[in-house]
Scaffold this motif. Structure first.
Motif, PDB file in Angstrom:
ATOM      1  N   ASP A  62      38.768  59.220  17.020  1.00  0.00           N
ATOM      2  CA  ASP A  62      38.136  58.444  18.146  1.00  0.00           C
ATOM      3  C   ASP A  62      37.782  56.947  17.168  1.00  0.00           C
ATOM      4  O   ASP A  62      36.465  57.598  16.396  1.00  0.00           O
ATOM      5  N   LEU A  63      38.484  55.776  17.072  1.00  0.00           N
ATOM      6  CA  LEU A  63      38.059  55.342  15.839  1.00  0.00           C
ATOM      7  C   LEU A  63      36.892  54.047  16.228  1.00  0.00           C
ATOM      8  O   LEU A  63      36.899  53.471  17.179  1.00  0.00           O
ATOM      9  N   MET A  64      36.174  53.462  15.323  1.00  0.00           N
ATOM     10  CA  MET A  64      34.791  52.990  15.687  1.00  0.00           C
ATOM     11  C   MET A  64      34.398  53.692  16.254  1.00  0.00           C
ATOM     12  O   MET A  64      33.846  53.124  17.744  1.00  0.00           O
ATOM     13  N   ALA A  65      34.277  54.789  16.693  1.00  0.00           N
ATOM     14  CA  ALA A  65      33.826  55.631  17.788  1.00  0.00           C
ATOM     15  C   ALA A  65      32.375  54.939  18.091  1.00  0.00           C
ATOM     16  O   ALA A  65      32.411  55.115  18.595  1.00  0.00           O
ATOM     17  N   GLY A  66      31.425  53.870  17.002  1.00  0.00           N
ATOM     18  CA  GLY A  66      29.588  53.720  17.265  1.00  0.00           C
ATOM     19  C   GLY A  66      29.121  54.959  17.435  1.00  0.00           C
ATOM     20  O   GLY A  66      29.241  55.576  17.162  1.00  0.00           O
ATOM     21  N   THR A  67      28.703  54.639  18.768  1.00  0.00           N
ATOM     22  CA  THR A  67      27.867  55.859  18.845  1.00  0.00           C
ATOM     23  C   THR A  67      28.355  57.222  20.278  1.00  0.00           C
ATOM     24  O   THR A  67      27.450  58.401  21.038  1.00  0.00           O
ATOM     25  N   GLY A  68      29.228  57.161  20.227  1.00  0.00           N
ATOM     26  CA  GLY A  68      29.984  58.433  20.523  1.00  0.00           C
ATOM     27  C   GLY A  68      29.576  57.699  22.105  1.00  0.00           C
ATOM     28  O   GLY A  68      30.017  59.258  22.369  1.00  0.00           O
ATOM     29  N   GLU A  69      29.586  56.830  22.742  1.00  0.00           N
ATOM     30  CA  GLU A  69      30.017  57.150  24.613  1.00  0.00           C
ATOM     31  C   GLU A  69      30.941  57.067  25.234  1.00  0.00           C
ATOM     32  O   GLU A  69      31.164  56.931  26.215  1.00  0.00           O
ATOM     33  N   VAL A  70      32.180  56.965  24.808  1.00  0.00           N
ATOM     34  CA  VAL A  70      33.054  57.924  25.680  1.00  0.00           C
ATOM     35  C   VAL A  70      33.733  59.261  25.224  1.00  0.00           C
ATOM     36  O   VAL A  70      34.032  59.658  26.400  1.00  0.00           O
ATOM     37  N   TRP A  71      32.702  59.364  24.588  1.00  0.00           N
ATOM     38  CA  TRP A  71      32.925  61.284  24.570  1.00  0.00           C
ATOM     39  C   TRP A  71      33.278  61.582  26.114  1.00  0.00           C
ATOM     40  O   TRP A  71      33.871  62.701  26.290  1.00  0.00           O
ATOM     41  N   PRO A  72      32.174  62.093  26.242  1.00  0.00           N
ATOM     42  CA  PRO A  72      31.645  62.815  27.438  1.00  0.00           C
ATOM     43  C   PRO A  72      32.535  62.119  28.925  1.00  0.00           C
ATOM     44  O   PRO A  72      33.804  62.868  30.092  1.00  0.00           O
ATOM     45  N   HIS A  73      33.645  61.112  28.861  1.00  0.00           N
ATOM     46  CA  HIS A  73      35.233  60.864  29.463  1.00  0.00           C
ATOM     47  C   HIS A  73      35.900  62.035  28.916  1.00  0.00           C
ATOM     48  O   HIS A  73      36.839  61.647  29.484  1.00  0.00           O
ATOM     49  N   LEU A  74      35.956  61.593  27.884  1.00  0.00           N
ATOM     50  CA  LEU A  74      36.666  62.602  27.106  1.00  0.00           C
ATOM     51  C   LEU A  74      37.128  63.927  27.387  1.00  0.00           C
ATOM     52  O   LEU A  74      37.341  64.802  27.451  1.00  0.00           O
ATOM     53  N   PHE A  75      35.953  63.957  27.171  1.00  0.00           N
ATOM     54  CA  PHE A  75      35.530  65.780  27.951  1.00  0.00           C
ATOM     55  C   PHE A  75      35.400  66.210  29.619  1.00  0.00           C
ATOM     56  O   PHE A  75      36.120  67.490  29.562  1.00  0.00           O
ATOM     57  N   LYS A  76      35.566  65.509  29.654  1.00  0.00           N
ATOM     58  CA  LYS A  76      35.286  65.224  31.899  1.00  0.00           C
ATOM     59  C   LYS A  76      37.644  65.348  31.878  1.00  0.00           C
ATOM     60  O   LYS A  76      37.938  66.116  32.782  1.00  0.00           O
ATOM     61  N   ALA A  77      37.730  64.459  31.010  1.00  0.00           N
ATOM     62  CA  ALA A  77      39.662  64.663  31.555  1.00  0.00           C
ATOM     63  C   ALA A  77      40.241  65.447  30.979  1.00  0.00           C
ATOM     64  O   ALA A  77      41.024  65.873  31.324  1.00  0.00           O
ATOM     65  N   ALA A  78      39.665  65.629  30.051  1.00  0.00           N
ATOM     66  CA  ALA A  78      40.517  66.962  29.150  1.00  0.00           C
ATOM     67  C   ALA A  78      39.521  68.378  29.097  1.00  0.00           C
ATOM     68  O   ALA A  78      38.614  68.009  27.394  1.00  0.00           O
ATOM     69  N   PRO A  79      38.935  68.951  30.042  1.00  0.00           N
ATOM     70  CA  PRO A  79      38.005  69.957  29.344  1.00  0.00           C
ATOM     71  C   PRO A  79      38.598  71.374  28.650  1.00  0.00           C
ATOM     72  O   PRO A  79      37.296  71.892  27.727  1.00  0.00           O
ATOM     73  N   THR A  80      39.398  71.185  28.188  1.00  0.00           N
ATOM     74  CA  THR A  80      39.954  71.781  27.489  1.00  0.00           C
ATOM     75  C   THR A  80      40.595  71.391  25.599  1.00  0.00           C
ATOM     76  O   THR A  80      40.511  71.989  25.120  1.00  0.00           O
ATOM     77  N   LEU A  81      39.953  70.387  25.997  1.00  0.00           N
ATOM     78  CA  LEU A  81      39.770  69.667  24.708  1.00  0.00           C
ATOM     79  C   LEU A  81      38.766  70.204  23.102  1.00  0.00           C
ATOM     80  O   LEU A  81      37.988  70.793  23.140  1.00  0.00           O
ATOM     81  N   SER A  82      40.006  70.195  21.885  1.00  0.00           N
ATOM     82  CA  SER A  82      39.712  71.269  20.900  1.00  0.00           C
ATOM     83  C   SER A  82      38.553  70.501  19.999  1.00  0.00           C
ATOM     84  O   SER A  82      38.085  70.661  19.567  1.00  0.00           O
TER      85      SER A  82
END
Length: 246
Positions: A62-82
């Motif tokens: 996650d580049l220029m990640a800021g406060t990480g607000e995209v992370w919940p969307h990533l975990f929802k889209a890919a539950p097995t995200l490593s």
């Protein structure tokens, strides 16, 4: 481009770090409220462009990640995200990301505080690269360097999606949109946030950025299969695609 208040280039990494360190405490609420919730919608749509549904246990950046607000969307889209390795230049954003938002996922998130263009990321190490609302803080030369970085760190077949607030040229409501960016946001900050016009820089960055079309061409020049897509009449644009296997 020179900031009139400080006489400093607004794309200088030191300027960007200081700006977002000052903004970090109120960034989440300000961004959501003043975009009328569209930033959250656009983050979700950016992750959808990655299409990680058939990628087992993906790892990425996650580049220029800021406060990480995209992370919940990533975990929802890919539950097995490593693993997500998040890179951001702002220590203030780093604190907000891990302490306030995502402490319960910290074991899957590594945060690197660095100028992403100087970070020593491993070649062919990522299944995906994502970025939400960080492109505007780079000038064209920096965009070209960023495109080379994306191409280098992706594995063959790896996917990327980077979205940014944009200037919706040609849209009949563009004057209203620009009034919101250049007049409403600074007024809200001045009246309610006691800021030093830091959030008003978002409008300046966005209009200077234009849209993601030029960045898409930089990605193509690096050998990536890249496309550009508009959201909400061009108020946001995304560069997305994948790295060919050969």
């Amino acid at each position: 481009m020179i900031d009139e208040r400080t006489g400093t280039d607004i794309y200088d990494p030191v300027f960007v770090k200081d700006l977002f360190d000052r903004c970090s405490g109120k960034y989440i609420a300000f961004s959501y409220a003043c975009s009328l919730g569209f930033t959250e919608r656009w983050r979700r749509q950016c992750v959808e462009l990655l299409d990680l549904s058939d990628c087992p246990d993906p790892t990425g950046y996650d580049l220029m990640a800021g406060t990480g607000e995209v992370w919940p969307h990533l975990f929802k889209a890919a539950p097995t995200l490593s693993k997500i390795t998040a890179i951001d230049i702002s220590s203030g954003m780093h604190v907000r990301a891990l302490d306030r938002l995502h402490r319960h996922r910290a074991h899957k998130i590594e945060f690197i505080e660095d100028n992403v263009l100087d970070s020593k990321l491993e070649t062919a190490s990522a299944d995906f690269v994502v970025s939400t609302f960080g492109l505007k803080t780079f000038n064209p030369d920096q965009h070209q360097a960023l495109a080379a970085l994306v191409a280098r760190v992706l594995k063959p077949g790896g996917r990327f999606a980077l979205i940014e607030a944009s200037d919706p040229k040609g849209w009949f409501l563009r004057p209203l949109y620009m009034f919101h960016l250049k007049q409403v946001l600074p007024t809200v900050e001045r009246l309610f946030l006691n800021g030093a016009q830091d959030f008003s820089m978002i409008g300046q960055y966005s209009t200077s950025f234009g849209n993601a079309a030029a960045f898409t061409e930089f990605l193509r020049a690096e050998g990536l299969e890249a496309n550009c897509r508009k959201f909400f009449f061009g108020c946001a644009t995304a560069a997305f695609g994948h790295k060919p296997f050969t």
